[in-house]
Scaffold this motif. Structure first.
Motif: not given
Length: 67
Positions: A35-38, A6-8, A13-14
Protein backbone atom coordinates in the motif's frame (compact mmCIF):
# COMPACT_ATOMS: atom_id res chain seq x y z
CA UNK A 1 12.27 17.70 -1.44
CA UNK A 2 8.59 17.62 -0.48
CA UNK A 3 8.24 13.85 -0.64
CA UNK A 4 9.09 11.85 2.45
CA UNK A 5 9.04 8.08 2.47
CA UNK A 6 8.63 6.28 5.76
CA UNK A 7 9.04 2.63 6.73
CA UNK A 8 6.67 0.53 8.79
CA UNK A 9 9.33 -1.70 10.30
CA UNK A 10 7.20 -3.08 13.14
CA UNK A 11 4.00 -3.21 11.10
CA UNK A 12 2.23 -0.78 13.43
CA UNK A 13 0.73 1.30 10.62
CA UNK A 14 -0.26 -1.80 8.65
CA UNK A 15 -1.88 -3.29 11.75
CA UNK A 16 -3.80 -0.11 12.57
CA UNK A 17 -5.09 0.04 8.97
CA UNK A 18 -5.97 -3.69 9.02
CA UNK A 19 -3.54 -4.38 6.15
CA UNK A 20 -1.72 -7.38 7.60
CA UNK A 21 -2.08 -10.87 6.14
CA UNK A 22 -0.93 -14.13 7.69
CA UNK A 23 1.30 -16.07 5.30
CA UNK A 24 2.76 -18.46 7.88
CA UNK A 25 1.46 -21.47 5.96
CA UNK A 26 3.88 -20.45 3.19
CA UNK A 27 6.70 -19.90 5.72
CA UNK A 28 6.56 -16.14 5.15
CA UNK A 29 5.12 -14.98 8.48
CA UNK A 30 2.83 -12.00 8.83
CA UNK A 31 3.13 -9.57 5.95
CA UNK A 32 1.72 -6.23 4.95
CA UNK A 33 -0.42 -5.87 1.87
CA UNK A 34 1.37 -3.50 -0.54
CA UNK A 35 0.00 0.00 0.00
CA UNK A 36 0.90 3.66 -0.27
CA UNK A 37 -0.58 6.72 1.39
CA UNK A 38 -0.65 10.35 0.45
CA UNK A 39 -0.63 12.41 3.63
CA UNK A 40 -0.96 16.17 3.85
CA UNK A 41 -0.93 18.13 7.09
CA UNK A 42 -0.95 14.83 9.05
CA UNK A 43 -4.19 13.71 7.36
CA UNK A 44 -4.47 10.71 5.07
CA UNK A 45 -5.69 12.12 1.77
CA UNK A 46 -5.49 8.88 -0.17
CA UNK A 47 -4.82 5.24 0.69
CA UNK A 48 -3.86 3.10 -2.29
CA UNK A 49 -4.00 -0.67 -1.79
CA UNK A 50 -2.72 -3.13 -4.36
CA UNK A 51 -4.43 -6.31 -5.45
CA UNK A 52 -2.28 -9.40 -4.81
CA UNK A 53 0.55 -9.67 -7.33
CA UNK A 54 -0.01 -6.22 -8.84
CA UNK A 55 2.09 -3.06 -8.84
CA UNK A 56 -0.08 -0.39 -10.41
CA UNK A 57 -1.69 1.78 -7.74
CA UNK A 58 1.45 2.11 -5.61
CA UNK A 59 3.96 2.60 -8.42
CA UNK A 60 6.06 5.75 -8.33
CA UNK A 61 4.61 6.79 -11.69
CA UNK A 62 1.05 6.56 -10.37
CA UNK A 63 1.85 8.29 -7.08
CA UNK A 64 3.47 11.21 -8.89
CA UNK A 65 0.23 11.82 -10.80
CA UNK A 66 -1.62 12.20 -7.49
CA UNK A 67 0.56 14.76 -5.74
Amino acid sequence: DKILGIADGNGDISKDLDLLVDKTTNYMGVRSIRFAMIIRDNNIKELLIEEPGEYKRTSAENLLTKI
